[in-house]
Enzyme design. Structure first.
Site, PDB file in Angstrom:
ATOM      1  CB  SER A  53      -0.936   0.002   1.205  1.00 52.77           C
ATOM      2  OG  SER A  53      -0.311   0.671   2.275  1.00 52.77           O
ATOM      3  CE  LYS A  54      -1.858   5.180  -4.197  1.00 49.60           C
ATOM      4  NZ  LYS A  54      -2.739   6.249  -4.611  1.00 49.60           N
ATOM      5  NE  ARG A  55      -2.264   2.633   5.066  1.00 51.27           N
ATOM      6  CZ  ARG A  55      -3.232   2.388   4.189  1.00 51.27           C
ATOM      7  NH1 ARG A  55      -3.773   3.369   3.539  1.00 51.27           N
ATOM      8  NH2 ARG A  55      -3.658   1.164   3.981  1.00 51.27           N
ATOM      9  CG  ASP A  56       3.578  -0.561   3.142  1.00 49.39           C
ATOM     10  OD1 ASP A  56       3.364  -0.588   4.357  1.00 49.39           O
ATOM     11  OD2 ASP A  56       2.923  -1.210   2.313  1.00 49.39           O
TER      12      ASP A  56
END
Ligand code: GLU
Length: 493
Positions: free
Chosen positions: A256-259
């Site tokens: 996910s982009k949060r990583d």
């Protein structure tokens, strides 16, 4: 039988930064179109106004150009099926949604979000799958028209058949049959007049004569609805391929982009803009991305032309692809080595000039062959090669002391090296290495001690490209000056 010209598209939503998932969704349709002599299109799916981000479209366009995935039709260059931005195609979707109503395949729905919320709560309480309960499905069509004309807020929903089933085919996964009873009366046209993906993409793929739809696997569950919509219009179905998901670098769970933050810490990123800044080259990035979902050997080094030549849609694979940044580094370094000297020189020059260094072109062209093998990312040129363009270097004093020697002894070694080198009219490998090696022999020191002191004195660092080649490029005067400075530093210790 007439064979349709191949037309593929990349249809991103401008809702955030361009990442490797977007790049892969662009790469495969691009390769397919180029392999088959077809046309590759960029279409901007900007109908989700809540998630829309200003600047995201330009970032996508820049990313595609950086990667060399040039499209033949698109919002900024036009084409025969303009416009290529969905918010500019409102009228087309409106017309198509009402066409389905006329065909009795869709219906206007006036239910308020409060009512839908209550129905949903009720269904959840009764352990039913939440779905539209069909209230407006049976409205009299004249009555519905009148309410629309009176300005009442409405959406248009697909009238999903209650009976039967539908069989859909994904080229990577084969066919799947779904009972229609499991499907919902999904919204096709929203109350803001814009289509949902389910209508917008199907209409555009038809109008733009797309022959192959290559998209993310998150759309697989909606495929039965999509085929229903396409068939309701009586259109031909394109070939569908749903790409595999990406797994996090540690293999645990979906990317996910949060990583992002963790990756950035070790010099990596899933965002194209960052990758460029971090010194990755498009050739390396493309090769890495190409292999995440394409069933060729994992270590295959391919240029763009080789990818185009080898690509086929049925060699894509549905198995999840792990994001492995070590592989990215490997491909980047490999492709840097494949660049010509002139090309690599042009790419690393900005890194030096940005540091305020004065880059002499002639020197740069001599430096590139010495650096080429050592670069993983372009910015590595700074740590390995800045000293070539500096007037002076300032080595850490302790680095000038060779292992097993003290400062006085190291100064003596530097002094002797200075004398040997200054006796030469020019500095070259052939001229300087033999007398220095002879000195190593007679002094009883080892090569690492003597050459180590010299390396740190001349380059300012313990690790550098080959010493003699480097000294040759730096030139006699500068080398002697740097050794002299080093002797001074050692004497003061
Ligand atoms: N706009 C959709 C997305 O970004 C495109 C999916 C497709 O390629 O059809 O996910």
């Amino acid at each position: 039988m007439s064979i349709k010209p191949v037309r593929t598209r990349f249809a991103p939503s401008p809702t955030g930064r361009m990442h490797i998932g977007n790049a892969r969704s662009a790469l495969y349709p691009f390769l397919l179109a180029r392999h088959l002599g077809g046309t590759f299109i960029l279409r901007i799916e900007d109908t989700d106004q809540k998630r829309f981000e200003l600047g995201a479209e330009q970032e996508l366009i820049d990313g595609l150009h950086w990667l060399g995935l040039n499209y033949d039709e698109g919002p900024d260059i036009g084409g025969p099926h303009e416009p290529y931005r969905q918010t500019e195609r409102r009228a087309i979707y409106h017309e198509h949604a009402w066409k389905l109503v006329e065909l009795d395949k869709a219906f206007p729905c006036f239910c308020t979000s409060e009512r839908l919320g209550t129905v949903r709560q009720e269904q959840l309480k009764n352990k039913q799958n939440p779905r539209y309960d069909g209230l407006c499905r049976t409205l009299d069509s004249d009555e519905a028209r009148r309410r629309v004309n009176d300005g009442e807020k409405y959406v248009i929903r697909f009238k999903m058949p209650k009976e039967g089933s539908i069989t859909t085919a994904d080229i990577l996964r084969g066919s799947i049959t779904t009972e229609n009873s499991a499907l919902d009366d999904t919204v096709l046209l929203k109350s803001d007049g814009l289509p949902t993906y389910h209508l917008g993409a199907m209409v555009d793929d038809h109008e733009m004569q797309i022959t192959h739809v290559i998209r993310g696997s998150e759309w697989l569950p909606s495929m039965p609805l999509h085929i229903h919509v396409i068939r309701a219009f009586g259109w031909d179905e394109p070939v569908f391929a749903h790409l595999s998901v990406f797994l996090k670098p540690n293999g645990k769970g979906k990317m996910s982009k949060r990583d992002r933050a963790d990756d950035m810490k070790d010099g990596h990123s899933i965002f194209l803009g960052d990758m460029k800044e971090l010194g990755y080259i498009p050739e390396g990035v493309l090769n890495w991305i190409a292999l995440m979902g394409w069933g060729v050997a994992e270590d295959d080094v391919m240029t763009m032309n080789q990818m185009i030549e080898r690509f086929s849609i049925d060699s894509l694979t549905p198995s999840p692809a792990a994001i492995n940044f070590q592989k990215l580094d490997h491909f980047n370094a490999t492709h840097i080595r494949l660049l010509t000297t002139d090309d690599l020189a042009a790419r690393i020059k900005p890194y030096f000039t940005r540091e305020g260094l004065n880059v002499d072109e002639e020197v740069l062209l001599k430096v590139v062959p010495l650096l080429r093998e050592r670069l993983v990312t372009l910015d590595d040129c700074l740590s390995f090669g800045s000293f070539f363009f500096k007037d002076n270097v300032t080595p850490a004093p302790e680095d000038l002391i060779a292992k097993g020697l003290d400062a006085v002894q190291s100064a003596q070694v530097a002094q002797r090296a200075y004398e040997i080198l200054s006796a030469q009219p020019t500095i070259s490998h052939e001229r300087c290495e033999p007398p220095l090696r002879a000195y190593v022999e007679e002094s009883g020191l080892n090569v690492n001690q003597v050459f180590g002191i010299l390396r740190v004195a001349v380059t300012g660092q313990k690790v550098s490209p080959p010493l003699f080649e480097s000294m040759e490029i730096i030139g006699r005067e500068k080398c002697l000056l740097r050794i002299k400075n080093a002797i001074e530093v050692l004497k003061k210790m």
